[in-house]
Structure formats: structure tokens, C-alpha cells
Design an enzyme around this catalytic site. Structure first.
Site, PDB file in Angstrom:
ATOM      1  N   GLY A 154       0.809  -1.216   0.000  1.00 40.71           N
ATOM      2  CA  GLY A 154       0.000   0.000   0.000  1.00 40.71           C
ATOM      3  C   GLY A 154       0.838   1.261   0.000  1.00 40.71           C
ATOM      4  CB  SER A 155       0.031   4.616   1.350  1.00 41.31           C
ATOM      5  OG  SER A 155      -1.246   4.698   0.739  1.00 41.31           O
ATOM      6  CB  VAL A 156       4.588   1.855   3.403  1.00 44.62           C
ATOM      7  CG1 VAL A 156       3.755   2.063   4.650  1.00 44.62           C
ATOM      8  CG2 VAL A 156       4.436   0.446   2.863  1.00 44.62           C
ATOM      9  CE  LYS A 184      -0.268   6.464  -1.961  1.00 48.15           C
ATOM     10  NZ  LYS A 184      -1.418   7.101  -1.300  1.00 48.15           N
ATOM     11  CB  SER A 244      -1.657   8.881   1.991  1.00 45.11           C
ATOM     12  OG  SER A 244      -1.311   7.587   1.545  1.00 45.11           O
TER      13      SER A 244
END
Length: 568
Positions: free
Chosen positions: A302-304, A306, A357
Site C-alpha cells: 500500500g501507501s508505504v 509511495k 497519501s
């Protein structure tokens, strides 16, 4: 008529014939043959058959007994024992030599903790054999109390048993050994050849019942196994496990993982998992607790990811740090898929995109790059590749090859969907941000000196992203609960929907946070993943970030890392 002469008998007795010479010769011949046969037999036994007969006699009396060798100790980086082998005694018996006396059998059964019927059934089951275990791996004192009964047919065998002082705290990392002291899981299995000792041999004489008559001495000395020094710090391991277990219980989660890595060397300082188990007492253990989830399990991050995709954006030359992206109206359609933010954030710069995010912001930037730009960056950061720790079953994750990718697939990759990684892989990837762009491969062993880094991100870009990550945990941000008093920290939250049998689940999430501290001179990288929290909150900033804050704060103080000079 004449009278007989004096002295002469009127009738003479017959004279016996002399013994024939042939009879005397026959007697001597038979004696000579017998002596020859006897001497021949003696010669055959004492000269010709001597080696065979001696070997047969030795086989019945002369034995070579194994001298057990203890397994090498496993310690933490400071020499604190994590796995040690302790002497134990195994009791065995020859069922054919056990006494028929009822009183002796009752006393032996009671000493073994068995009922008389249970003991009788076991003896009956092995009565045609000459060996049966009575009880394995007893403490020497307990075994001696049974041996003091002097029950005929009962014998002792000296062995070693593995003991883990840290218990459940480091169970999945260390692994376990079986009853024969051979590694079955974890580090114990990975380094079995190095840790295992080499038994020696002792020559003894025993009688036909297996009782020792004489000890003739050592033939080969036992060699203990090698000692293994892990990279973890037992103090940090206890603290990390305590905080992870508390968070899993508080949020009624299915489990979780935590990895803390030295940002300068790649050494794993702590690795905790939930659920766990006690390797010293495995009765009734939960099979899920056997898995070292931090290494062998993967998930969509997921967003980690980015900040990692942002490195590709900044290195592309298409954008600089001051670029502004319009994320209105908070959603967009790509290839018949709808991508959404939590709300409409409007115009955001790069720091704002990471702080909020924004999936929209990441997608619009990445779609301006080449088809393989993000994939190339993830690959350089070690995603989709085995970490190389040597741990049994370590996962390589998944990074699909960019062949005929659609725009939606490229966009999804930028915000952490469409790939999978382990917690350990994420920690290693983030070392590039903390180490001037040099990614450090993870190590479970203490290193004598830092390994050479693997170039993965341009140094200037890594430094820019480090400062951006600091704003992502600022006041008012989603990661604000990751802040540590006295230290500047940076990181990224992630809230990932779990997959089910029919796609993504509606109400099942993984809460993730990856952080670096202190920002002014990075010392540690920590990954926290909480699996399926069910007590209300499920966002990474609410569930995983507080664990990072507590663990990191304690770790920095234990490692004597001075607070940042420009503490906010």
C-alpha cells in the site's frame, strides 16, 4: 610204579601268547593321530582363525559408545544467550531384563509418573525387543532418583536438550530443534551444519546384558558445535515484542510483525511476530505462531511504497520538488477503474501528496513517466527479490514484469497495489532513503563491518525524500502519532485492504507504518504491520504509527543516540 619227581607238577599250565607288535603300533598311531588333530585344531584357532574369533568376541564384549557433543550456543549481538544446550538424561530399559517382582515394577512406574497398568502395557508391547525408552530428556537430578532404585534392566543415556532463555520473544527467528537436537525451524535449521556438534567415541567392555565392565578410554573426543552471534539486540527484541503484543491485543488484531534494522549496516536489531509460542513448552501451541511472518509472509504494502515511487518521479527529470498537482475532484477514472482519495485535497505539492497519501496525485505523476520507471526503481530497491538472509522459506514477494502494462496497473503500482513484499524487504528498501541512496541488504548475523551499499536512489533525491518524510509525521498529519519526543523522525503510513476469495475484502485491512529515526543522522529503520485490527481504528496512522513511536523512542535511548540538535 614210579613216583613223580619232587618239584615237578604232573600237569603244566598253558603259557599266554605275547601281545602282538601290530597292536602296540596301532595304539601309538591312534595317539599320534589324536595329538596331530588336536595340535591342528589349536593351530587353526590360535593362528588362522584368531582375527575372526577375536573380532567375534570383541563384538560381544567390546563396544564403541558415542560421546554426545553439545550444540553451539546462539547469542545476541552483545553476547547474551538466546539458545543453549543443557545436559539431560534419557532413561531406557531392556524389557527382557526387567524384574518380575511386582513391588519393583510398582516403584519404577510411580517414579516414572505412570500407572502400573500403563507401565505394564508398555513393557508388554516391547517384550520381544531389547530396547525401550522409559523417559527422554530428564534433568540429571530427576533421572538419578530413578536410577537410585537400582532396578535391573534400567539404564541411562546422556544427551543434550535445547533451551531458549528468551522464550516466545524470539521464537520464530531462532526456530527450534527436535528431540535429537537437530534444527527444524528458523536459524536453528538454517545453520544446522555449523551449530551441530560432532559426537566422539569411547571404547568400553560390556557384558552380555549390556552392563559396563570396563572403560578403555576415549577413542575420539567430542567436538562442540560453533557459536552463532545474531544481529539482534535482546533488549530491543524484548521491547519490540512487548509493544507489538500489546497493540495486537488492544486492537483485537489477527497478528502483526515488526522489523527494526540498523540504517548504517543493514543488521536486524529486532524482529517480532504475533502470535508466538514458547519453544521450551510446545504443548498446545498455535501453528500460526511457528511462522516468522516478518520474513516468510508477504502482503500488498500500500501507501508505504509511495516514497519509493516518488524517488522514480524525482529522478525522471520531468518534475522538481516544487511541482504542484491538482488532485480535484478527489477521484479519477483509468481503464474503467475508479481511483479515489479519502477526500478532495485540491492542489498538492510532492510533500503534500505524501502527507495526505493521495492516490490521485501519485497516479497523475507516474502516468507521465515511462512505462517501466516505477518498476525499475522498485527492482533496484530489492522488491520482488529474495532478501538473501539464508532464513528457511524467506519470501521474495511479487513484482510483476512490466509486459503490456495498462495505465491502471502502472498507477496502482505507484500507491502500493499490484505487488507484494515482506516487512523485511520494506525495511531494506527504506535503508536507501536513510543511507544517501545506498540500499543495505538485511543481515540476521552481527557484522564485523558495514557491507558495501547497493546504489538504488540518487543521493540528492534520497535527502529530499528524507525531509519530505519528516513532514508526513508533522502535527496535523496522518502519521503524527509516530512522533518521538526529543527526536526528529520521518515515515509513511499505509492502510491496505486485504484480499479474500472474491477479491478485496470490504472490512479487513492491514495497518502499516515504515519510519526512519533520527532524521538528522538516521540510525534505525522500523516497519510495523498490524494484521486485521477489529476494535474500531484500522488506519496505519492510528494503529501502527503509535507502535513505531514507542519502540523507536525506547530504542534510540537504549542505543544512546543523542536527541537531534534542532528538536521541533
Amino acid at each position: 610204579m614210579s613216583t613223580p619227581r619232587r618239584g615237578v607238577s604232573s600237569r603244566q599250565a598253558p603259557i599266554a601268547p605275547p601281545l602282538g607288535k601290530w597292536r602296540i603300533g596301532l595304539m601309538f598311531f591312534m595317539i599320534a593321530v589324536a595329538m596331530t588333530l588336536l595340535l591342528g585344531r589349536v593351530t587353526l584357532l590360535q593362528v588362522i582363525d584368531r582375527p575372526f574369533l577375536q573380532s567375534q568376541g570383541d563384538a560381544r564384549t567390546l563396544r564403541h559408545e558415542a560421546i554426545p557433543a553439545h550444540r553451539g550456543m546462539i547469542t545476541d549481538r552483545n553476547g547474551e544467550p538466546l539458545a543453549i544446550s543443557t545436559p539431560v538424561v534419557t532413561l531406557w530399559a531392556n524389557p527382557q531384563d526387567l524384574p518380575d517382582d511386582g513391588i519393583q515394577r510398582v516403584m519404577l512406574a510411580q517414579a516414572l509418573g505412570l500407572s502400573v497398568d500403563e507401565f505394564a502395557a508398555r513393557v508388554e508391547r516391547y517384550r520381544e525387543r531389547e530396547f525401550m525408552y522409559l523417559r527422554r530428556q530428564m534433568t540429571p537430578d530427576d533421572a538419578q532418583r530413578i536410577l537410585d532404585l537400582r532396578t535391573p534392566g534400567v539404564y541411562a543415556q546422556h544427551e543434550y536438550k535445547r533451551y531458549y532463555p528468551a522464550g516466545e520473544v524470539a521464537a520464530q527467528l531462532l526456530g527450534v530443534t527436535n528431540v535429537d537436537d537437530s534444527g527444524q525451524e528458523g536459524v536453528e535449521l538454517a545453520y544446522q551444519a555449523y551449530l551441530a556438534g560432532h559426537p566422539g567415541q569411547r571404547r568400553v567392555i560390556k557384558d552380555r546384558r549390556g552392563r559396563l565392565v570396563r572403560d578403555l578410554g576415549v577413542v575420539t573426543s567430542a567436538r562442540p558445535g560453533g557459536e552463532l552471534t545474531l544481529s539482534i539486540d535482546q533488549r530491543l527484541q524484548y521491547m519490540a515484542y512487548r509493544e507489538l503484543r500489546s497493540a495486537v491485543a488492544e486492537h483485537e488484531a489477527d497478528g502483526g510483525s515488526l522489523v527494526m534494522m540498523d540504517a548504517r549496516t543493514g543488521e536486524v536489531l529486532a524482529m517480532a511476530n504475533q502470535p508466538s509460542y514458547n519453544p521450551n513448552n510446545r504443548a498446545g501451541l498455535d501453528p500460526r505462531g511457528l511462522r516468522n511472518q516478518a520474513i516468510v509472509d508477504v502482503f500488498e504494502p500500500g501507501s508505504v511504497t509511495k516514497p519509493l515511487a516518488m524517488a522514480a518521479i524525482l529522478e525522471s527529470g520531468h518534475f522538481d520538488r516544487d511541482v504542484v498537482v491538482d488532485t480535484s475532484p478527489g477521484w479519477m477514472r483509468i481503464d474503467q477503474y475508479t481511483i479515489r482519495d479519502i477526500r478532495n485535497y485540491g492542489e498538492l505539492d510532492l510533500a503534500g501528496i505524501l502527507e495526505k497519501s493521495s492516490n490521485i496525485g501519485m497516479s497523475r505523476l507516474v502516468l507521465e513517466l515511462s512505462d517501466t520507471a516505477v518498476w525499475d526503481k522498485y527492482n533496484a530497491l530489492g522488491l520482488g527479490q529474495a532478501p538473501g538472509t539464508g532464513f528457511p522459506g524467506e519470501a521474495s514477494g511479487s513484482l510483476p514484469t512490466p509486459v503490456r502494462w495498462s495505465r491502471s496497473e502502472r498507477a496502482a503500482l505507484s500507491y502500493g497495489y499490484g505487488l507484494s513484499a515482506s516487512a523485511l524487504q520494506l525495511a531494506s528498501a527504506y535503508t536507501a532513503l536513510a543511507n544517501q541512496g545506498q540500499r543495505l541488504p538485511p543481515s540476521l548475523l552481527r557484522l564485523a563491518e558495514p557491507p558495501p551499499g547497493i546504489p538504488a536512489i540518487e543521493p540528492r533525491v534520497a535527502n529530499d525524500l528524507l525531509r519530505i518524510l519528516e513532514t508526513s509525521v508533522g502535527a496535523g498529519s496522518g502519521g503524527r502519532r509516530a512522533r518521538v519526543e526529543g527526536y526528529r523522525v520521518g515515515g509513511k503510513t499505509g492502510t491496505v485492504r486485504k484480499t479474500g476469495s472474491s477479491g478485496y475484502a470490504e472490512n479487513a485491512y492491514r495497518s502499516v507504518f515504515v519510519g526512519i529515526a533520527p532524521i538528522s543522522d538516521p540510525r534505525i529503520v522500523t516497519v510495523v504491520m498490524i494484521d486485521h485490527p477489529k476494535a474500531g481504528d484500522f488506519y496505519g496512522g492510528a494503529v501502527a504509527a503509535p507502535v513505531f513511536s514507542s519502540v523507536t523512542g525506547n530504542a534510540l535511548r537504549l542505543l544512546d543516540v543523542p536527541p537531534d540538535q534542532d528538536t521541533q
